[in-house]
Write a protein that holds these residues in place. Structure first.
Motif, mmCIF file in Angstrom:
data_model
loop_
_atom_site.group_PDB
_atom_site.id
_atom_site.type_symbol
_atom_site.label_atom_id
_atom_site.label_comp_id
_atom_site.label_asym_id
_atom_site.label_seq_id
_atom_site.Cartn_x
_atom_site.Cartn_y
_atom_site.Cartn_z
ATOM 1 N N GLY A 139 0.807 -1.208 0.000
ATOM 2 C CA GLY A 139 0.000 0.000 0.000
ATOM 3 C C GLY A 139 0.844 1.265 0.000
ATOM 4 N N ASP A 140 0.369 2.272 -0.679
ATOM 5 C CA ASP A 140 1.048 3.563 -0.757
ATOM 6 C C ASP A 140 0.408 4.500 0.269
ATOM 7 O OD1 ASP A 140 2.297 5.890 -1.404
ATOM 8 O OD2 ASP A 140 1.389 6.103 -3.382
ATOM 9 N N ARG A 141 1.218 4.998 1.207
ATOM 10 C CA ARG A 141 0.699 5.868 2.267
ATOM 11 C C ARG A 141 0.834 7.343 1.910
ATOM 12 N NH1 ARG A 141 2.926 4.680 8.062
ATOM 13 N NH2 ARG A 141 4.836 5.550 7.149
ATOM 14 N N SER A 142 1.206 7.664 0.680
ATOM 15 C CA SER A 142 1.582 9.035 0.342
ATOM 16 C C SER A 142 0.487 10.042 0.662
ATOM 17 C CB SER A 142 1.943 9.134 -1.144
ATOM 18 O OG SER A 142 3.092 8.382 -1.429
ATOM 19 N N ASP A 144 -2.180 9.781 2.692
ATOM 20 C CA ASP A 144 -2.437 9.876 4.131
ATOM 21 C C ASP A 144 -1.336 10.671 4.828
ATOM 22 O OD1 ASP A 144 -4.724 8.380 3.838
ATOM 23 O OD2 ASP A 144 -3.768 6.485 4.362
ATOM 24 N N LEU A 145 -0.089 10.430 4.436
ATOM 25 C CA LEU A 145 1.016 11.182 5.025
ATOM 26 C C LEU A 145 0.928 12.659 4.662
ATOM 27 C CD1 LEU A 145 4.016 8.727 4.421
ATOM 28 C CD2 LEU A 145 2.885 9.240 6.604
ATOM 29 N N SER A 178 8.346 12.525 7.103
ATOM 30 C CA SER A 178 7.373 11.832 6.255
ATOM 31 C C SER A 178 7.555 12.176 4.779
ATOM 32 C CB SER A 178 5.947 12.180 6.695
ATOM 33 O OG SER A 178 5.681 11.691 7.992
ATOM 34 N N GLU A 181 9.500 9.545 2.770
ATOM 35 C CA GLU A 181 8.758 8.373 2.280
ATOM 36 C C GLU A 181 7.893 8.742 1.078
ATOM 37 O OE1 GLU A 181 5.211 5.331 3.762
ATOM 38 O OE2 GLU A 181 6.540 6.229 5.266
ATOM 39 N N ILE A 437 4.332 7.504 13.145
ATOM 40 C CA ILE A 437 4.007 7.207 11.752
ATOM 41 C C ILE A 437 5.216 7.443 10.849
ATOM 42 C CG2 ILE A 437 2.608 7.974 9.791
ATOM 43 C CD1 ILE A 437 0.331 8.464 11.768
ATOM 44 N N ASP A 442 2.190 2.080 12.434
ATOM 45 C CA ASP A 442 0.874 2.421 11.925
ATOM 46 C C ASP A 442 0.227 3.565 12.670
ATOM 47 O OD1 ASP A 442 0.143 1.317 14.315
ATOM 48 O OD2 ASP A 442 -0.896 -0.427 13.455
#
Length: 534
Positions: A139-142, A144-145, A178, A181, A437, A442
């Motif tokens: 999954g790509d958290r981009s 949300d970050l 963040s 990432e 995070i 998580d």
């Protein structure tokens, strides 16, 4: 012979009835489109003052216009119209030639990056669903970050506006971590949110944090992706140029990206949704709700026509309701603005986050109507809903800050201090969770098992969030539904079950504050992020 030459060379200054009729028809049509006009006959400019004098001497021409008469085809070809160019001095004031060249270079780099990413298959796109980087199996958290980064900037800004004593490093440090990432993921979402980052930081932090972020990313991207990567060129260009108007740069980028992304990804694609949501927020912030209502309603219609039932369609519908309410308020019709919001609440099945956003906005509307008790009750309700759900932290923090302000204004300094201390504790918990995070956890549990201390049910909330402050005996809360039973708050809450909360791109109109917002804030930051990879 001389008469022929004068006519061919356009030196005949005497107006003809047919020519004036052609000009009047063109002007009527362009006025309907609100376009300025510059008229020419055989290439020669026409003074519209002469047209007015001609019509005044020949009133029968207006009768011909109303009767639908048309000029000859020869005259139609000879009479032309165009939108006048700005005078050279004005264009020079808008942007110097070197800056215009820099803008075009930035646009070209973005165009090449998006085209190349789609064409090479680096971005995998499922039409009307989502776009991802094809290299990422997980999954790509981009996005949300990125939302958490923007939330950090907003919370710091609002705290500094109110004079709160906060540890800026603890809040902003995880945001810069963040970004590492996000850059490494090369997510399509980051390209879309880059534009938001430019206009948002320029609007709220133009003298410090904007420059800090630009320089940081200009140093970070070459380290993560290599000095010759096209994103490295983009960020070096953005960092090296001090644009006079980042709003105009953002609007040019949106004009480039919106049609390109929608054509390739579809109107119901999440990437398209991100772009339109940010674009509407940008227009709302600079020009007001009327200028973005049509754009949002048309995009929402196209997305719904796809037949897809994405969760974020509810966010768009909520944003549209917020914009309509803002339009009503700008017209001085606050009661109708409240009706728009309560009508949306009673019609749609919403997530807890969406309902908290409406209750927060209703609190601001009641405050502006002079109904302080209803405003306090709505803000309490918004805070309770946000604090006991997975809502964006900006919702709960804004509701708490506004509640603190209203309690102070109504002579309750002790209660206001309780809210203030709780808000500062929440900010510290938010910073701690952000740090977790950014380190890859998580966010729910630290490596040592320590919780981030966010309340999980209504029983953990402070008692003052259930207190009625107007002293009426009939005032009571239903803790099962969070509803306030009080005659001053005539709101019909929905009884439908709420689906689980989903990430919301908090549309235009939903960052309200009684102290008229945070636009134009100039805060000072003493923080130097390190782009090196640990």
């Amino acid at each position: 012979m001389y008469k022929s030459r004068i006519w061919k060379w356009g030196l005949d200054k005497k107006l003809k009835g047919d020519e004036v009729l052609a000009i009047l028809i063109l002007k009527r049509d362009r006025d309907a489109l609100h376009k300025p006009s510059e008229f020419r006959i055989r290439g020669q400019p026409v003074d519209f003052g002469n047209i007015k004098r001609y019509v005044k001497r020949n009133p029968s021409l207006l009768a011909k216009l109303r009767a639908g008469h048309v000029p000859s085809s020869q005259t139609t070809r000879e009479v032309t119209c165009r939108t006048p160019s700005p005078p050279p001095s004005l264009r020079a004031d808008i942007a110097p030639p070197t800056e215009l060249q820099d803008v075009e270079r930035v646009l070209g780099l973005f165009r090449d990056y998006v085209d190349g990413s789609f064409s090479s298959g680096a971005w995998y796109c499922e039409y009307d669903v989502d776009c991802t980087n094809s290299r990422f199996d997980q999954g790509d958290r981009s996005n949300d970050l990125f939302e958490r980064i923007i939330a950090s900037f907003a919370l710091v800004n609002r705290c500094m506006m109110r004079g709160d004593k906060i540890d800026i490093n603890s809040v902003l440090g995880p945001s810069f971590e963040s970004l590492k990432e996000i850059v490494a993921a090369e997510s399509p979402d980051f390209v879309a949110r880059t534009v938001c980052l430019l206009w948002y930081l320029d609007r709220h932090h133009k003298h410090d944090l904007l420059r800090l972020v630009l320089n940081y990313l200009a140093g970070l991207v070459p380290i993560v992706l290599g000095p010759h990567h096209i994103l490295a060129h983009i960020w070096r260009r953005l960092s090296a140029t001090s644009f006079s108007d980042y709003y105009e740069l953002s609007m040019r980028l949106y004009s480039l990206l919106l049609p390109q992304i929608e054509e390739r990804a579809g109107p119901a694609n999440f990437l398209t949704h991100l772009l339109y949501s940010d674009y509407v927020d940008c227009v709302f912030a600079r020009q007001g709700p009327e200028d973005c209502e049509g754009t949002l309603s048309r995009h929402l219609a196209r997305a719904e026509a796809s037949g897809r039932r994405h969760s974020w369609l509810g966010d768009m519908a909520l944003s549209h309701a917020g914009i309509l309410a803002a339009c009503k308020e700008r017209q001085g019709r606050l009661d109708e603005a409240v009706q728009v919001l309560t009508g949306h609440m009673n019609t749609y099945s919403m997530t807890e986050e969406q309902e908290a956003a409406i209750r927060l906005e209703l609190g601001v509307k009641y405050y502006r109507m002079g109904n302080v008790s209803a405003a306090i009750a709505s803000l309490q309700s918004a805070a309770r809903m946000a604090l006991t759900s997975d809502a964006d932290e900006r919702l709960s923090m804004t509701a708490l800050a506004n509640l603190e302000k209203l309690l102070t204004e109504t002579g309750r300094p002790g209660e206001a201090e309780q809210v203030h201390q709780y808000r500062m504790d929440r900010l510290a918990a938010f910073a701690e969770k952000s740090a977790s995070i950014s380190r890859g956890f998580d966010g729910d549990e630290e490596a040592d098992g320590k919780s981030d201390s966010v309340p999980s049910d209504a029983g953990e909330l402070p008692e003052w969030l259930w207190t009625c402050y107007d002293g009426d005996e009939g005032c009571a809360y239903d803790k099962a539904t969070f509803a306030l039973v009080h005659p001053a708050v005539a709101i019909k809450w929905t009884e439908v079950p709420h689906p689980s909360a989903s990430p919301s791109a908090m549309g235009a109109g939903f960052s309200p504050q009684p102290d008229s917002g945070v636009a134009g804030t100039e805060a000072s930051y003493y923080y130097t992020p390190d782009p090196r990879i640990p």
